[in-house]
Write an enzyme that holds these catalytic residues in place. Structure first.
Site, PDB file in Angstrom:
ATOM      1  N   LYS A 116      -1.391  -1.096  -4.048  1.00 37.75           N
ATOM      2  CA  LYS A 116      -2.439  -0.077  -3.984  1.00 37.75           C
ATOM      3  C   LYS A 116      -1.674   1.227  -4.081  1.00 37.75           C
ATOM      4  O   LYS A 116      -0.883   1.566  -3.195  1.00 37.75           O
ATOM      5  CB  LYS A 116      -3.218  -0.163  -2.686  1.00 37.75           C
ATOM      6  CG  LYS A 116      -4.222   0.969  -2.512  1.00 37.75           C
ATOM      7  CD  LYS A 116      -5.049   0.778  -1.248  1.00 37.75           C
ATOM      8  CE  LYS A 116      -6.153   1.791  -1.096  1.00 37.75           C
ATOM      9  NZ  LYS A 116      -5.675   3.190  -1.036  1.00 37.75           N
ATOM     10  N   TYR A 139       0.863  -1.190   0.000  1.00 35.75           N
ATOM     11  CA  TYR A 139       0.000   0.000   0.000  1.00 35.75           C
ATOM     12  C   TYR A 139       0.900   1.241   0.000  1.00 35.75           C
ATOM     13  O   TYR A 139       1.469   1.598   1.017  1.00 35.75           O
ATOM     14  CB  TYR A 139      -0.903  -0.062   1.232  1.00 35.75           C
ATOM     15  CG  TYR A 139      -1.842   1.112   1.448  1.00 35.75           C
ATOM     16  CD1 TYR A 139      -2.063   2.083   0.482  1.00 35.75           C
ATOM     17  CD2 TYR A 139      -2.551   1.216   2.639  1.00 35.75           C
ATOM     18  CE1 TYR A 139      -2.935   3.137   0.698  1.00 35.75           C
ATOM     19  CE2 TYR A 139      -3.429   2.277   2.875  1.00 35.75           C
ATOM     20  CZ  TYR A 139      -3.612   3.236   1.900  1.00 35.75           C
ATOM     21  OH  TYR A 139      -4.482   4.284   2.126  1.00 35.75           O
TER      22      TYR A 139
END
Lengths: 307, 307, 307, 307
Positions: free
Chosen positions: A170, A140
């Site tokens: 992400k 992330y």
């Protein structure tokens, strides 16, 4: 087993519903999930920044993850964000998420101590990803929060060697220069979720397929129209819907993004409760002010649109 | 009950000894504490940045805190740092520290989500400090790590009203403009620990009494001489010892401050083990290189000095 | 010829007096210089941040420098700050300053394009310093403005080899760790002016002799008392005067440091006029508000003290 | 008269050719302009970051601007960048550019002193734009260099009232959220040049028409293909050319963007000479290394493509 999920469309970064006293409001989780499925959301990303994962205890994180997986019941995949300051705890959270049936794992970098290089970040993520070896793992990347602004192409290059279940990222940064390179890296081997709702259109232009975001929880209709226009090659129409999204974001940002969006959820009947400290909640006056402003930009009418 | 401790002299920011596999090396804690008492350290600050508190699980933090308190056995006070991303967990840690006999509590701000104002920071700390109402509470100000660069004079002003057991700050910033104001605030009501070892002398000049730091674990002798010279009004001599401290810090900084200092501990027979991710440990070659450099600046001879 | 000036005491970073229309108010320069000499200022640092050098045209900079040198008339040395975005222009300014009788040269780094390393900064400064080879040259280190945060010890090491007339630094940063190392570098070869007025005391504790600052223009009396107390070893008294200085700075900072201080000059009869864009001037209401606040902290009574 | 130019296509941010000794190589300017016209460049943006305007003296800036205007000879419009630290000098440069026949003016913010608000930035730009009242004025937004990260939608709102000849922005930031809002502001009243070459495609998706950049000087062919594919709705093909652009940028960035690109110019027969300090030039070895890397990505073959 740990192949990328290859999601196409809107993935909701879910809210963690809380009671007024700050404890988790368990009954709301199934309600939220049903609503998201009706909104044609194609996956759930739980306990990220939107879900305040980092502000929950380890026990609460386990229970919230399990609850979302149970509520989704296999209809849409659930990715669990397990990042924290403590790598050992994150690895345990990954293991737990795997055991309760999550479809994927994601983790943000530790922030207090910051990895000093791509290879340190890779080692740190390898430790966490190893807790759920059967699941695809997504790093992330959100440098505006973490201050970890390492190059993601280099992360993929090093990580693909070192982390067997690395499936992608992400990617929550405006840097589409880096994003496009990640999307195309090694013949599109990785799945790179786009994480900037107010820039979904340029993200799509650079090759995004799946997008993870908070505004998809309550404004999905305008994004579905954006996606449709884009698919049909009508960029002008797509821009029109993106402009709606930008107006929305511009409206709530001054109230504090976390608390303002939980307030918006409540305004459309999905009471998410307050945020936890150190996110400051809206006063009743601010709540009304935000509602008025949203009304004036037509936000509540978007809820009437077919998903 | 929750009065400031009013410590004068060196407070060690203790290391958390780890095994090679990263688990806590419990047996080393009493050894470290005995060594520190012999070094005339006047207090312990455990599980801060030096102690990697944030990289431990909640259970480990409880156990490490208890172990240090037990080892100190009332001979010197133990302040437990309980800050984390999760305010609820920090409050539990505070409660636990109080129950096992800590002398004080301290907490760093959440970092992932940052307080947006002094009043938000105060509310967040009030929540944590309330977990140990009988103990003095010190906010741990270290903006270079947290990015929370709010004004500390304003924090004291607001916090004194809102947090009954607020006793002061651990002030780790080069901003002596703000530090001196905090020291003198409201007739020196608060206890402001100075947290920059390589700037101890200017800290003293601005009114510091107690200083919390990592290098006091293994280079206390030079700082005791600095303190003595300062007390006698011999600033030139004090500068001479401060220069030794600066040479030391300048030497280990390029190796990464966390891991390099744990290596130094091992070099003088206080094996603290490795750091946890995302702090990268020294390679054997770097370890030898650091040892050579320390030898050339005379570091190992400082160990022979009377404390 | 290009030896360090070895100034001890207060050096005023002078204001450039402007007319209301923004043009230079030439007649005021001699008045300011006389006032500073009466205040027992030991040197002038002209056209730095305080003097808005960077906001003047090249022609104006030449004329202002010449005017200050003429007004000082050899009674106190004048250091001319010649830094700008254009190295060629800065070199010409250095040459001009030498020709009109400046005692020293100083230059800040270019800011728009930033030197990528110490060696690049040294090359850049060598180019400028070469314009006034007979004068001592001081690099002006002010990372909070320039964003050039390179290590100054390394700068001295490299610069001493490469720049024949390198004489030291104007050091405007709270980093006393680095400052003390610079002071002591190579047996105190260099002259390191201390540039943080509100931290003069800790600067002295670390070895500062000469200090360059803006508040010395109008609050010299409290700093002379600070210096006297420090010289006599009375640190408590020195801290008391430093606290006055801190109260002063804390009072005007919220109004914008540049414009507020020019307003303060006017309040004590030394009309410096407005700032140039992009520094925003005080409104009349703000001017009155600042005056009231200064009155309440006793600022105007400091003017009555013997210098 | 001061209407937006409404350019569509590639605008070259021109290089200022220098001799090896750093003086301006006047004869090269017409050669560069002819080459750019052959490359179907639709406008010139001179003396910006690429043209090192800030590193030239005021006299040199006047002469370079005049030379470019003369060489273009009305075939393509010339926008002159006049920003500097000194607003008075910038205003004079604007006046001069107008007098020699520039088609537009642009200015970056002062950087040493930074505007503290949108309204201060507007006042500062009003002062500059007033020097060339008959020409369209474009504020040059490049926060990564200036650190001035004020909101550009608010700048347009305030600026449109205050600056009669405000025509738009040169927008060099990855923030497409803000860019799209600026493009659409007040019914597309303003002309917003897109300034991130390696993100041209997402810029187009958000509504960009004219793009200003440095790589258009020597890699125009791939961008013309990108533009064509985009116009035909073939985003996949457009992405393919954008990927070429990204590979190019990724290749030269590690060598320092300014000096590396001047080296590239030389490699294709457009000798731009060195950069001025503080931009460090490539060593001969680095120059060869860069050439090899460019060869391996096929860069030199792009020169053979029809424009």
């Amino acid at each position: 087993m740990s192949q990328p999920l290859r999601l196409s469309g809107l993935v909701a970064a879910t809210y963690t519903p809380l009671h007024a006293d700050g404890s988790v409001h368990w009954e709301r989780i199934p309600q939220f999930v049903e609503d998201l499925i009706q909104r044609k959301i194609v996956g759930l990303y739980v306990l990220g920044s939107t879900g305040e994962g980092i502000s929950l205890t380890t026990t609460e994180r386990c229970d919230v993850a399990a609850q979302f997986v149970e509520a989704a019941d296999g209809r849409i995949p659930v990715i669990v964000q397990v990042g924290s300051e403590c790598v050992a705890a994150s690895r345990q959270l990954a293991d737990h998420a795997e055991s309760v049936g999550a479809a994927g794992i994601s983790a943000v970098s530790p922030v207090y101590f910051k990895p000093d290089s791509v290879s340190t970040l890779v080692e740190t993520m390898a430790e966490i990803a190893g807790g759920a070896p059967s699941l695809p793992f997504y790093y992330y990347h959100i440098p505006s929060i973490t201050g970890v602004a390492l190059n993601m192409v280099e992360f993929l290059e090093t990580g693909a060697e070192r982390i067997p279940n690395l499936a992608g990222l992400k990617f929550t940064s405006q840097n589409l220069f880096e994003f496009q390179q990640c999307v195309e890296w090694n013949n599109q081997q990785m799945e790179i979720f786009w994480g900037v709702d107010e820039m979904l259109l340029p993200g799509l232009a650079c090759g995004a397929r799946g997008a993870v975001g908070s505004t998809y929880n309550y404004a999905s209709s305008i994004y579905h129209r954006l996606l449709k226009a884009f698919a049909e090659g009508d960029l002008q129409e797509a821009r029109r819907w993106q402009a709606c999204s930008q107006l929305l974001v511009k409206t709530f940002l001054p109230f504090g993004p976390r608390a303002a969006q939980k307030a918006i959820m409540s305004m459309i009947g999905l009471d998410a409760g307050p945020c936890r400290w150190p996110n400051r909640n809206l006063t009743p006056a601010q709540y009304e002010q935000l509602r008025e402003q949203l009304k004036s930009i037509g936000f509540f009418e978007w809820q009437e649109l077919t998903p």
